[in-house]
Design an enzyme around this catalytic site. Structure first.
Site, mmCIF file in Angstrom:
data_model
loop_
_atom_site.group_PDB
_atom_site.id
_atom_site.type_symbol
_atom_site.label_atom_id
_atom_site.label_comp_id
_atom_site.label_asym_id
_atom_site.label_seq_id
_atom_site.Cartn_x
_atom_site.Cartn_y
_atom_site.Cartn_z
ATOM 1 N N ARG A 48 -5.306 11.808 -1.653
ATOM 2 C CA ARG A 48 -5.608 12.855 -2.641
ATOM 3 C C ARG A 48 -7.080 12.822 -3.057
ATOM 4 O O ARG A 48 -7.471 13.450 -4.036
ATOM 5 C CB ARG A 48 -4.732 12.696 -3.862
ATOM 6 C CG ARG A 48 -4.796 11.317 -4.478
ATOM 7 C CD ARG A 48 -4.067 11.329 -5.761
ATOM 8 N NE ARG A 48 -3.794 9.971 -6.213
ATOM 9 C CZ ARG A 48 -3.281 9.699 -7.375
ATOM 10 N NH1 ARG A 48 -2.994 10.652 -8.209
ATOM 11 N NH2 ARG A 48 -3.050 8.451 -7.729
ATOM 12 N N ASP A 79 -6.308 -1.945 0.053
ATOM 13 C CA ASP A 79 -6.850 -0.581 0.167
ATOM 14 C C ASP A 79 -7.604 -0.187 -1.109
ATOM 15 O O ASP A 79 -8.297 0.819 -1.121
ATOM 16 C CB ASP A 79 -5.739 0.436 0.451
ATOM 17 C CG ASP A 79 -4.586 0.336 -0.526
ATOM 18 O OD1 ASP A 79 -4.018 -0.754 -0.648
ATOM 19 O OD2 ASP A 79 -4.265 1.340 -1.184
HETATM 20 P P1 AMP Z 1 -3.293 3.940 -5.059
HETATM 21 O O1 AMP Z 1 -2.467 2.719 -5.243
HETATM 22 O O2 AMP Z 1 -3.260 4.916 -6.189
HETATM 23 O O3 AMP Z 1 -4.693 3.577 -4.719
HETATM 24 O O4 AMP Z 1 -2.664 4.775 -3.827
HETATM 25 C C1 AMP Z 1 -2.170 4.208 -2.650
HETATM 26 C C2 AMP Z 1 -2.107 5.237 -1.551
HETATM 27 O O5 AMP Z 1 -1.267 6.335 -1.923
HETATM 28 C C3 AMP Z 1 -3.434 5.850 -1.171
HETATM 29 O O6 AMP Z 1 -3.398 6.094 0.194
HETATM 30 C C4 AMP Z 1 -3.443 7.133 -1.956
HETATM 31 O O7 AMP Z 1 -4.302 8.082 -1.397
HETATM 32 C C5 AMP Z 1 -1.986 7.555 -1.861
HETATM 33 N N1 AMP Z 1 -1.573 8.427 -2.973
HETATM 34 C C6 AMP Z 1 -1.341 8.064 -4.249
HETATM 35 N N2 AMP Z 1 -0.972 9.134 -4.980
HETATM 36 C C7 AMP Z 1 -0.975 10.202 -4.158
HETATM 37 C C8 AMP Z 1 -0.694 11.598 -4.305
HETATM 38 N N3 AMP Z 1 -0.319 12.111 -5.468
HETATM 39 N N4 AMP Z 1 -0.823 12.378 -3.224
HETATM 40 C C9 AMP Z 1 -1.198 11.881 -2.037
HETATM 41 N N5 AMP Z 1 -1.454 10.589 -1.818
HETATM 42 C C10 AMP Z 1 -1.359 9.748 -2.860
HETATM 43 MG MG MG Z 2 -6.121 3.537 -3.820
#
Ligand code: AMP
Ligand code: MG
Length: 708
Positions: A168, A381
């Site tokens: 996103r 990540d």
């Molecule tokens: P985060 O833990 O928030 O860094 O997210 C982990 C993974 O999930 C990353 O690849 C983000 O881009 C993906 N992600 C989290 N929320 C969303 C969303 N609402 N739409 C698309 N991808 C998401």
């Molecule tokens: Mg992330």
């Protein structure tokens, strides 16, 4: 598909359309990241300058899929510009980014400039042209850069999760501030789907965007490396989360690079050695600007060591080149030679890269522990290759000191609890090291590609490569992570305690002063931040020992102990605090420099924040801004009942040290109910007041939801 044509929204009297650019710096063209690294082939179709091919439609570009052989995919942000509003603009960072000095303030923009900015940051399709460099450019028309999403993998909660990527976040463009030479990558978080969105929607809810927008600035102002926030916008999108429908939002966040540990991992686990190396070379050259390996130096090393090693004649040459002795285990610290001949290790540029990452990560996490910051989702990540704090999710600043504090609801086992953070950084660095083992292990032969390929195609030989890397990696983790972490943590804690700078640290400070203080803060639920501000008021002048300082101590104890603890366990707690003050007091009176109460107080209040972006403060901003966004939607025009709250809190995040900052906070008044002092900052905004006081009852123990 979002239009690729840039705006021609203003007309001259002669009717010739002129471009009204948004108040942002020019893109670098071509983009270094996208022009140096492999692109997702499908998304590259029709994207090149002057290419006549039909561009791939957005719905195909953003279809969730496995992307191979690529560091990124070209994408277009979804157009969410209809009824979007700019909620916050960070003028302090705009200056650092290189925004034209006459366009730093919102008040300096025309309506068209604001309109163009909002459209650009919400995927409305208008781009900023890159400056023309030659006549040919002028013929071709304005040059633009194409947005992209990063492809990466990562370990989530200890397990490798495969392809993740920017689901996103969409990078808009790169820019270089000519005044500082710093390069920046602007990213829109919440900008719609990408190939990496998996089953999710590509959006961000307003509450998580507000939290990220504010906290990145708070962390940076507390002298810990972080991504930065430029702007926050509301969109009309209704985003569905566990709690129901919520207003959508986009944050424009900025970092010198958004490459993560997981960017390396994805190639490693796919055994894609070619792209792994390309990425590593790019990070060495473009992100870290590391000097190239010197072929002559490598040849000399090979000559002197490899040969003798293979011939099993470990006679050490009497005169070694300096870099070699430093690399030999033990000798860097002047350890006596052992009877076992130490193995010579050559640190090539990939080893140096790993060393830099370890070093910066150590400084970052030492900062987190000192400022009382809990990140919450330290998956690989979310680990920046530049050691920046990134991806603000369910983070929290400590209120009361609690080493076991877990800020992330979903972290049931406390993997990412406050006290675990340094250890987790080390574990994450271990994951990164795995990806670089072959390159590091190849040592001085890393550019002998035929030889390297041969080694990698034979299991036993590859194991030797890895074996060669391990000693180097372990030494780097010890020296560049563990030692650097400890050094920085000690320095920061000594400064917080008022025990002077780096050259004044004594061996016993950590064990006899810092650690015992943390222990009783934990036992008696003392507020971590209020403790240091309170301690700054402790006076030693005129009292050689604690016993001569009764009144001072009473005042301090009263300030520090929260009322319920005081009532329940007052005398025990007081006794412990007084016991702790004995070595603290004598440490201060021993040194002329530390003894001076006024100087020490001023110094302490420059490193211990009066304002902290606690969860209750973030929660209040979220409630007020959400209310105003909902009203704005109902009335179809901008409504802001609590005008300036977001700006005020942002300002406090950026100026957290309160009253010492007298040049910025000019005027002081008392709040209507007489409970707190309110100051006005240089822009006339009311700041501090209740936000620097103790946590209100309703705000204690607030946890934020993770479904963002
Ligand atoms: P985060 O833990 O928030 O860094 O997210 C982990 C993974 O999930 C990353 O690849 C983000 O881009 C993906 N992600 C989290 N929320 C969303 C969303 N609402 N739409 C698309 N991808 C998401
Ligand atoms: Mg992330």
């Amino acid at each position: 598909m979002a239009s690729c044509a840039f705006s021609t929204s203003a007309s001259t009297p002669a009717g010739v359309k002129t471009i009204v650019p948004p108040p942002l710096p020019h893109p670098r063209h071509p983009t270094h990241f996208t022009s140096s690294l492999p692109c997702d082939e499908l998304s590259a179709l029709g994207q090149d300058d002057g290419d006549e091919a039909v561009p791939v439609p957005d719905n195909i570009l953003s279809t969730p899929r496995m992307v191979r052989n690529a560091v990124y995919s070209f994408v277009n942000p979804e157009d969410q510009s209809e009824n979007a509003f700019l909620l916050g603009w960070n003028k302090e960072f705009a200056k650092e980014l290189g925004v034209d000095i006459n366009k730093i303030e919102r008040s300096q923009w025309s309506e068209q400039e604001l309109d163009h900015l909002v459209k650009l940051l919400t995927g409305g399709g208008r781009k900023i042209p890159a400056p023309q460099q030659n006549e040919d450019d002028a013929v071709k028309g304005p040059r633009e850069t194409q947005p992209w999403a990063h492809c990466y993998g990562g370990h989530q909660f200890g397990y490798y999760a495969g392809q993740l990527g920017d689901g996103r976040a969409i990078s808009l463009y790169e820019t270089v501030n000519p005044a500082t030479g710093q390069s920046w990558e602007l990213q829109l978080k919440g900008a719609g789907k990408t190939p990496y969105s998996r089953f999710a929607d590509g959006y961000a809810v307003l509450r998580s965007s507000i939290r990220e927008y504010l906290c990145a600035e708070a962390v940076a102002a507390l002298d810990v490396a972080s991504s930065r926030s430029l702007a926050i916008l509301s969109t009309e999108t209704m985003v569905v989360r566990e709690e129901g429908g919520e207003p959508g939002s986009i944050v424009c966040r900025v970092a010198p690079s958004w490459i993560r540990f997981g960017s390396f991992e994805i190639f490693f686990y796919r055994k894609d050695r070619i792209n792994l190396r390309r990425l590593a070379e790019y990070v060495c050259d473009e992100v870290y600007n590391l000097p190239k390996d010197d072929p002559q130096e490598m040849a000399t090393f090979a000559e002197q060591f490899r040969k003798v090693e293979h011939e099993k004649a470990p006679e050490r040459p009497s005169e070694e080149p300096k870099h070699v002795s430093a690399a030999v285990e033990g000798e860097a610290q002047g350890a006596p030679a052992t009877s076992k001949e130490p193995k010579a290790l050559y640190r090539n540029r990939f080893a140096k890269l790993f060393e830099q990452v370890a070093h910066r990560t150590a400084i970052m996490v030492a900062g987190w522990q000192a400022i009382g910051f809990c990140h919450g989702v330290m998956n690989t990540d979310n680990m920046s290759i530049l050691g920046l704090t990134i991806d603000y999710g369910p983070y929290a600043f400590l209120d009361k000191y609690d080493p076991l504090f877990i800020c992330n609801h979903s972290d049931t086992e406390g993997r990412y609890s406050f006290q675990q953070q340094p250890g987790i950084c080390l574990w994450n660095l271990g994951r990164l090291a795995l990806t670089l083992e072959n390159l590091i292990g190849a040592q001085e032969r890393v550019d002998d590609l035929d030889w390297l390929r041969q080694q990698e195609s034979d299991t036993e030989k590859e194991e030797n490569l890895k074996e060669g890397a391990r000693d180097i990696v372990v030494e780097i983790l010890n020296k560049s992570f563990r030692d650097v972490f400890l050094k920085n943590y000690r320095r920061r804690m000594n400064e917080k305690m008022g025990l002077g700078g780096v050259d004044q640290i004594e061996d016993t400070d950590l064990t006899e002063i810092v650690v015992p203080a943390l222990a009783w803060m934990d036992d008696y639920e003392v507020d971590y931040h209020q403790f240091f501000r309170g301690l700054a008021d402790y006076k030693v002048e005129g009292a050689n020992t604690v016993d001569e300082n009764g009144a001072q101590i009473e005042a301090l104890v009263k300030k520090l102990l929260p009322t319920p603890v005081h009532l329940a366990r007052g005398s025990v707690a007081e006794k412990e605090i007084k016991g702790w003050l004995v070595p603290y007091h004598s440490r201060l009176v021993q040194s002329l420099d530390l003894k001076d109460d006024q100087t020490r107080r001023a110094r302490m209040n420059k490193v211990n924040p009066a304002f902290v972006l606690r969860n209750w403060v973030a929660q209040r901003v979220i409630e007020r801004v959400t209310e105003s966004v909902m009203k704005t939607r109902e009335e179809s025009k901008e409504v802001d009942p609590d005008k300036d709250l977001l700006d005020r809190i942002l300002w406090m995040c950026q100026h957290p040290f309160g009253e010492e900052d007298t040049s910025k906070a000019e005027e002081t008044t008392t709040s209507a109910d007489g409970t707190c002092e309110i100051k006005r900052n240089d822009a006339g905004l009311e700041v501090y007041g209740e936000y620097v006081g103790p946590v209100p009852e309703w705000g204690q123990g607030i946890q934020c939801s993770c479904s963002s």
